[in-house]
Design a protein around this motif. Structure first.
Motif, short mmCIF file in Angstrom:
data_model
loop_
_atom_site.label_atom_id
_atom_site.label_comp_id
_atom_site.label_asym_id
_atom_site.label_seq_id
_atom_site.Cartn_x
_atom_site.Cartn_y
_atom_site.Cartn_z
N GLY A 1 6.21 3.16 12.15
CA GLY A 1 5.87 4.27 11.28
C GLY A 1 4.89 3.86 10.21
O GLY A 1 3.87 4.54 9.96
N TRP A 2 5.17 2.71 9.57
CA TRP A 2 4.25 2.21 8.54
C TRP A 2 2.93 1.77 9.19
O TRP A 2 1.85 2.03 8.65
CB TRP A 2 4.88 1.04 7.79
CG TRP A 2 3.85 0.30 7.01
CD1 TRP A 2 3.40 0.59 5.75
CD2 TRP A 2 3.07 -0.80 7.46
NE1 TRP A 2 2.40 -0.27 5.39
CE2 TRP A 2 2.17 -1.14 6.43
CE3 TRP A 2 3.03 -1.54 8.65
CZ2 TRP A 2 1.26 -2.18 6.54
CZ3 TRP A 2 2.13 -2.58 8.76
CH2 TRP A 2 1.26 -2.89 7.71
N SER B 1 0.57 4.73 9.87
CA SER B 1 0.01 5.34 8.66
C SER B 1 -0.93 4.38 7.95
O SER B 1 -1.93 4.80 7.36
CB SER B 1 1.13 5.78 7.71
OG SER B 1 1.71 4.69 7.04
N LEU C 1 7.73 6.55 1.97
CA LEU C 1 8.12 6.41 3.36
C LEU C 1 8.87 7.65 3.86
O LEU C 1 8.69 8.07 5.01
CB LEU C 1 9.01 5.17 3.54
CG LEU C 1 8.33 3.81 3.39
CD1 LEU C 1 9.36 2.69 3.52
CD2 LEU C 1 7.22 3.63 4.43
N ARG D 1 5.97 10.96 2.06
CA ARG D 1 4.54 10.79 1.82
C ARG D 1 4.16 11.19 0.39
O ARG D 1 5.01 11.28 -0.50
CB ARG D 1 3.70 11.56 2.85
CG ARG D 1 3.94 11.11 4.28
CD ARG D 1 3.17 11.93 5.28
NE ARG D 1 1.72 11.63 5.25
CZ ARG D 1 0.83 12.37 5.89
NH1 ARG D 1 1.21 13.44 6.55
NH2 ARG D 1 -0.44 12.03 5.84
N HIS E 1 7.69 8.84 7.61
CA HIS E 1 7.46 7.66 8.45
C HIS E 1 8.60 7.42 9.43
O HIS E 1 8.48 6.58 10.31
CB HIS E 1 7.28 6.42 7.58
CG HIS E 1 5.99 6.40 6.82
ND1 HIS E 1 5.76 7.18 5.72
CD2 HIS E 1 4.85 5.69 7.02
CE1 HIS E 1 4.54 6.96 5.25
NE2 HIS E 1 3.96 6.07 6.02
#
Length: 451
Positions: free
Chosen positions: A201-202, A205, A255, A258, A266
């Motif tokens: 997820g991180w 992004s 996280l 946003r 995330h």
């Protein structure tokens, strides 16, 4: 015929800063000598007092960056920009950091030695082994001594090491850890899950952040609030966002939800952050994060919640502060205001050149030279152990577009002053215009605190 300019040292040739003049920055010399206050117009004020070199007093100057495109207005805009921090007069030269650079990304790439691009998985793994050993060693030592002289030292040291683990997982996300995607994914999940970061997820992004660095709307990390979004925030949210220490505790909130003005999480596979084919990666990382959270809960029952708070909880929040501090100051807080872009003015190169290197003293080696941020942003595939050399090789090409970081003492306490000043001055950017500078809300803290 050469142009001339009157300086403190007499009559001197006017140097050529750019291969092509953009909008009249080096036009009539009389304009350079007449820094008169611009008339009241529909412009956007930076909101801070600007000191003009060589003057004893101060003036408030307006910077119009959101006007219709026409030759007379653009010339006026550039004349006004000369008096704003960011268009710097140095040794008789005018430098506009928002001007398109006279070099290309390929020119920077060509200046970097070929071996700087080589990824050595064994060397990368050696840093992982070193950092993990230090993390466990610190925890064992703190639990053994278990006194209130040791605990504060442990919290700072262990929080810093959690930040170092994050940086190594960050390299895995960029693919600069090794050329093996499976190795990168396994190591990245182990390192990031251990500090409650959803790896994929991180990673996704953060890829968006690099691909859109310096873009007001499309950037993903500490991008400016537009004036409309800023004014839509309630006073509590607005104050907390710009009042320390709260912004330095923002990462877990980011996280989950946003930044203001953006939706998604995330942890959620259907978030706007992710493409449909990335859904399975997000599910995997969220499952790993959940397993780590469950392990921490179980250990709290076994060891006691207070002991877990001392061993893990407080160091985790120190790590969050490190992450927010570094991430913010790599894109904010320079002595002169730096531009942000939107629309046709933005490009990958121009956006990347607004990032900043920072010196962290003794911490440089501990957190794997993450402070060498400009070259990292332009070429994230370069391993961290080659970033310093790559930066030195690129400096002759970058010229004034590279801003030499202030040298730190053993610990980078000076960055706290830089952070505080930026928080008081850098609040929002205009809703219109393609080249933008931060503006200050004089009412946020009261007039006496924004000077």
């Amino acid at each position: 015929m050469a142009s001339w300019v009157l300086s403190e040292c007499g009559l001197r040739p006017l140097p050529r800063v750019y291969p092509q003049s953009r909008t009249g920055l080096t036009s009539k010399t009389t304009d350079l000598l007449k820094l008169t206050q611009p008339p009241v117009s529909k412009s956007y004020n930076l909101g801070s007092s600007i000191k003009v070199s060589g003057w004893s007093g101060q003036r408030n100057w307006a910077l119009n960056v959101a006007v219709p495109v026409s030759v007379p207005v653009i010339e006026k805009e550039d004349k006004e920009r000369e008096s704003v921090k960011g268009v710097n007069e140095h040794e008789g030269e005018l430098f506009d950091p928002s001007a398109p650079p006279p070099f290309k990304l390929a020119d920077i790439r060509a200046a970097i030695p070929k071996h700087c691009w080589v990824k050595n998985p064994w060397r990368s793994m050696s840093y992982v082994v070193r950092d993990v050993a230090v993390v466990f060693g610190l925890a064992v030592a703190a639990a053994y001594f278990n006194n209130w002289v040791v605990w504060p030292l442990y919290w700072f040291a262990q929080g810093t090491m959690f930040w170092a683990l994050f940086v190594l997982g960050h390299d895995c996300g960029h693919g600069s850890f090794s050329n093996n995607p499976k190795l990168n994914s396994v190591v990245g999940h182990l390192l990031h899950s251990a500090i409650l970061v959803p790896y994929h997820g991180w990673r996704i992004s953060h890829r968006t952040h690099h691909q859109n660095h310096g873009h007001v709307e499309n950037d993903e990390s500490w991008q400016p609030l537009s004036e409309k979004i800023y004014k839509s925030l309630d006073i509590v949210t607005r104050t907390l966002r710009f009042t320390l220490p709260f912004p330095m505790l923002a990462y877990p909130v980011y996280l989950w939800s946003r930044s203001p003005g953006k939706k998604g999480s995330h942890f959620h596979p259907d978030s706007d952050l992710f493409a449909p084919n990335e859904r399975k990666y997000v599910i995997t990382s969220t499952a790993c994060w959940t397993a780590m959270a469950a392990m921490i809960a179980c250990l709290s029952f076994v060891m006691g919640p207070v002991q877990m708070l001392k061993l893990y909880g407080i160091p985790y929040w120190i790590f969050v502060m490190w992450l927010d501090l570094a991430t913010y100051l790599h894109h904010h807080g320079h002595d002169e205001k730096l531009p942000w872009y939107r629309g046709k003015e933005w490009s990958y190169l121009r956006g990347g050149l607004t990032t900043l290197d920072r010196d962290y003293g003794w911490i440089n080696n501990i957190h794997h030279d993450i402070g060498t941020h400009v070259i990292h942003h332009l070429f994230p595939q370069i391993p961290h152990y080659h970033l310093v050399e790559a930066t030195e090789a690129a400096k002759p090409v970058l010229g004034k577009y590279y801003r030499e970081p202030k040298k730190s003492g053993p610990l980078p306490f000076y960055l706290l002053g830089t952070l505080l000043r930026s928080m008081r001055q850098d609040h929002y950017v205009s809703d219109a215009g393609d080249i933008l500078y931060y503006q200050t809300d004089p009412k946020l803290y009261g007039p006496d605190k924004t000077e």
